[in-house]
Scaffold this motif. Sequence first.
Motif, short mmCIF file in Angstrom:
data_model
loop_
_atom_site.label_atom_id
_atom_site.label_comp_id
_atom_site.label_asym_id
_atom_site.label_seq_id
_atom_site.Cartn_x
_atom_site.Cartn_y
_atom_site.Cartn_z
N PRO A 32 -42.66 -29.31 -13.42
CA PRO A 32 -43.15 -28.01 -13.88
C PRO A 32 -42.00 -27.20 -14.45
O PRO A 32 -40.87 -27.27 -13.97
CB PRO A 32 -43.71 -27.37 -12.61
N GLY A 33 -42.30 -26.42 -15.49
CA GLY A 33 -41.29 -25.59 -16.13
C GLY A 33 -40.59 -26.26 -17.29
O GLY A 33 -39.73 -25.66 -17.92
N THR A 34 -40.96 -27.51 -17.61
CA THR A 34 -40.33 -28.23 -18.72
C THR A 34 -41.05 -27.91 -20.02
O THR A 34 -42.24 -28.17 -20.17
CB THR A 34 -40.37 -29.76 -18.48
N ALA A 35 -40.32 -27.31 -20.97
CA ALA A 35 -40.89 -27.01 -22.29
C ALA A 35 -41.17 -28.32 -23.02
O ALA A 35 -40.48 -29.32 -22.83
CB ALA A 35 -39.91 -26.16 -23.09
N PHE A 36 -42.18 -28.30 -23.87
CA PHE A 36 -42.55 -29.51 -24.62
C PHE A 36 -41.38 -30.04 -25.42
O PHE A 36 -41.15 -31.25 -25.47
CB PHE A 36 -43.75 -29.23 -25.53
N LYS A 37 -40.59 -29.15 -26.02
CA LYS A 37 -39.44 -29.59 -26.83
C LYS A 37 -38.39 -30.31 -26.00
O LYS A 37 -37.59 -31.07 -26.53
CB LYS A 37 -38.82 -28.40 -27.56
N ASP A 38 -38.40 -30.10 -24.68
CA ASP A 38 -37.41 -30.71 -23.80
C ASP A 38 -37.87 -32.04 -23.20
O ASP A 38 -37.12 -32.70 -22.49
CB ASP A 38 -37.04 -29.74 -22.67
N ILE A 39 -39.11 -32.43 -23.50
CA ILE A 39 -39.61 -33.73 -23.04
C ILE A 39 -38.94 -34.80 -23.90
O ILE A 39 -38.80 -34.63 -25.12
CB ILE A 39 -41.14 -33.80 -23.20
N PRO A 40 -38.52 -35.92 -23.30
CA PRO A 40 -37.87 -36.98 -24.10
C PRO A 40 -38.75 -37.45 -25.26
O PRO A 40 -39.98 -37.48 -25.15
CB PRO A 40 -37.67 -38.11 -23.09
N ASP A 41 -38.11 -37.81 -26.38
CA ASP A 41 -38.85 -38.24 -27.57
C ASP A 41 -39.67 -39.50 -27.35
O ASP A 41 -40.65 -39.73 -28.06
CB ASP A 41 -37.89 -38.46 -28.75
N ASP A 42 -39.30 -40.32 -26.37
CA ASP A 42 -40.05 -41.56 -26.11
C ASP A 42 -41.20 -41.36 -25.12
O ASP A 42 -41.89 -42.31 -24.74
CB ASP A 42 -39.12 -42.68 -25.65
N TRP A 43 -41.43 -40.11 -24.71
CA TRP A 43 -42.54 -39.79 -23.79
C TRP A 43 -43.86 -40.13 -24.45
O TRP A 43 -44.01 -40.03 -25.67
CB TRP A 43 -42.47 -38.30 -23.46
N GLN A 44 -44.83 -40.54 -23.64
CA GLN A 44 -46.15 -40.87 -24.15
C GLN A 44 -47.23 -40.07 -23.43
O GLN A 44 -47.07 -39.71 -22.25
CB GLN A 44 -46.44 -42.36 -23.96
N CYS A 45 -48.32 -39.83 -24.12
CA CYS A 45 -49.45 -39.12 -23.54
C CYS A 45 -49.90 -39.86 -22.27
O CYS A 45 -50.10 -41.08 -22.30
CB CYS A 45 -50.61 -39.07 -24.54
N PRO A 46 -50.05 -39.14 -21.15
CA PRO A 46 -50.44 -39.81 -19.91
C PRO A 46 -51.89 -40.30 -19.91
O PRO A 46 -52.26 -41.09 -19.05
CB PRO A 46 -50.24 -38.72 -18.85
N PHE A 47 -52.70 -39.89 -20.85
CA PHE A 47 -54.09 -40.34 -20.92
C PHE A 47 -54.29 -41.49 -21.89
O PHE A 47 -54.91 -42.48 -21.56
CB PHE A 47 -55.02 -39.19 -21.30
N CYS A 48 -53.76 -41.36 -23.11
CA CYS A 48 -54.04 -42.39 -24.13
C CYS A 48 -52.82 -43.23 -24.52
O CYS A 48 -52.97 -44.21 -25.24
CB CYS A 48 -54.68 -41.76 -25.36
N GLY A 49 -51.63 -42.81 -24.11
CA GLY A 49 -50.43 -43.58 -24.41
C GLY A 49 -49.84 -43.34 -25.79
O GLY A 49 -48.90 -44.01 -26.18
N SER A 50 -50.36 -42.36 -26.53
CA SER A 50 -49.82 -42.10 -27.87
C SER A 50 -48.47 -41.40 -27.76
O SER A 50 -48.10 -40.86 -26.72
CB SER A 50 -50.79 -41.25 -28.68
N SER A 51 -47.75 -41.39 -28.86
CA SER A 51 -46.39 -40.83 -28.87
C SER A 51 -46.42 -39.30 -28.87
O SER A 51 -47.43 -38.67 -29.17
CB SER A 51 -45.62 -41.32 -30.09
N LYS A 52 -45.29 -38.73 -28.56
CA LYS A 52 -45.12 -37.27 -28.55
C LYS A 52 -45.41 -36.68 -29.93
O LYS A 52 -45.85 -35.53 -30.04
CB LYS A 52 -43.68 -36.95 -28.11
N LYS A 53 -45.23 -37.47 -30.98
CA LYS A 53 -45.45 -37.00 -32.35
C LYS A 53 -46.92 -36.68 -32.64
O LYS A 53 -47.21 -36.00 -33.62
CB LYS A 53 -44.96 -38.04 -33.35
#
Length: 69
Positions: A32-53
Amino acid sequence: MADPKDMYQCQVSNCGYIYDPDKGNAKTNIPPGTAFKDIPDDWQCPFCGSSKKTFRPLAGPGSVLAEGI
């Protein structure tokens, strides 16, 4: 709850997951408290697995609403 301009939604059809920085995401180890811009670029959607992009802000610049999509 965070301001809508700080929340991001997955744009993949049939997903719609909304990332709320006030909640983070325990499933993907984002505290909690993590801004979206601070999430790693290789992070994936926890529901569908798509990329942060595939995410767009709910409001403000770059949002679906602001671009009239």
